[in-house]
Scaffold this motif. Structure first.
Motif, mmCIF file in Angstrom:
data_model
loop_
_atom_site.group_PDB
_atom_site.id
_atom_site.type_symbol
_atom_site.label_atom_id
_atom_site.label_comp_id
_atom_site.label_asym_id
_atom_site.label_seq_id
_atom_site.Cartn_x
_atom_site.Cartn_y
_atom_site.Cartn_z
ATOM 1 N N LEU A 116 5.285 -15.390 0.903
ATOM 2 C CA LEU A 116 6.166 -14.851 -0.126
ATOM 3 C C LEU A 116 7.496 -15.596 -0.168
ATOM 4 C CD1 LEU A 116 5.424 -11.061 0.401
ATOM 5 C CD2 LEU A 116 4.714 -12.478 -1.554
ATOM 6 N N LYS A 117 8.050 -15.904 0.990
ATOM 7 C CA LYS A 117 9.303 -16.654 1.038
ATOM 8 C C LYS A 117 9.123 -18.047 0.438
ATOM 9 C CE LYS A 117 12.128 -15.259 4.733
ATOM 10 N NZ LYS A 117 12.474 -15.424 6.155
ATOM 11 N N TYR A 160 10.427 -15.420 -2.915
ATOM 12 C CA TYR A 160 10.768 -14.004 -2.760
ATOM 13 C C TYR A 160 11.483 -13.777 -1.435
ATOM 14 C CZ TYR A 160 7.710 -13.356 -6.719
ATOM 15 O OH TYR A 160 7.138 -13.437 -7.961
ATOM 16 N N THR A 161 12.479 -12.903 -1.467
ATOM 17 C CA THR A 161 13.260 -12.571 -0.277
ATOM 18 C C THR A 161 13.244 -11.059 -0.093
ATOM 19 O OG1 THR A 161 14.711 -14.451 -0.709
ATOM 20 C CG2 THR A 161 15.534 -12.775 0.808
ATOM 21 N N PHE A 165 10.189 -5.413 -0.202
ATOM 22 C CA PHE A 165 10.419 -6.236 -1.381
ATOM 23 C C PHE A 165 10.465 -5.356 -2.614
ATOM 24 C CE2 PHE A 165 8.454 -9.144 1.594
ATOM 25 C CZ PHE A 165 9.066 -10.361 1.345
ATOM 26 N N PHE A 171 5.749 -10.285 -8.758
ATOM 27 C CA PHE A 171 5.577 -10.184 -7.310
ATOM 28 C C PHE A 171 4.148 -9.756 -6.979
ATOM 29 C CE2 PHE A 171 5.580 -7.798 -3.350
ATOM 30 C CZ PHE A 171 6.188 -8.698 -2.492
ATOM 31 N N CYS A 173 1.791 -12.593 -7.180
ATOM 32 C CA CYS A 173 1.889 -13.461 -6.006
ATOM 33 C C CYS A 173 1.135 -12.844 -4.821
ATOM 34 C CB CYS A 173 3.359 -13.690 -5.662
ATOM 35 S SG CYS A 173 3.652 -14.945 -4.398
#
Length: 72
Positions: free
Chosen positions: A21-22, A26-27, A45, A51, A54
């Motif tokens: 994810l990073k 995405y964080t 998240f 999202f 993903c």
């Protein structure tokens, strides 16, 4: 999916998934300790349609790898 999916928040419990994810931009907005095992963390998240797409791609890749390993 093995992760908890909520309407607004997604709880990631896998370190490899966190890295995926990073790597896709995405964080997590928070990190909390696993309530059943303090040696582990969970990452929270914001759950958006992009999202979720993903996350679905991540699990599809895992399935393809598992299927390929079964064939060999």
């Amino acid at each position: 999916m093995n992760e908890n999916t909520h309407k607004d928040i997604y709880t990631c419990k896998r370190l490899r998934m966190l890295e995926y994810l990073k790597n896709h931009g995405y964080t997590p907005f928070a990190t909390i300790p696993d309530p059943t095992n303090a040696r582990y963390n969970w990452w929270l998240f914001e759950n958006t349609p992009e999202f979720e797409k993903c996350v679905n791609e991540y699990f599809a890749q895992l399935k393809r790898r598992k299927d390929a390993a079964c064939i060999n």
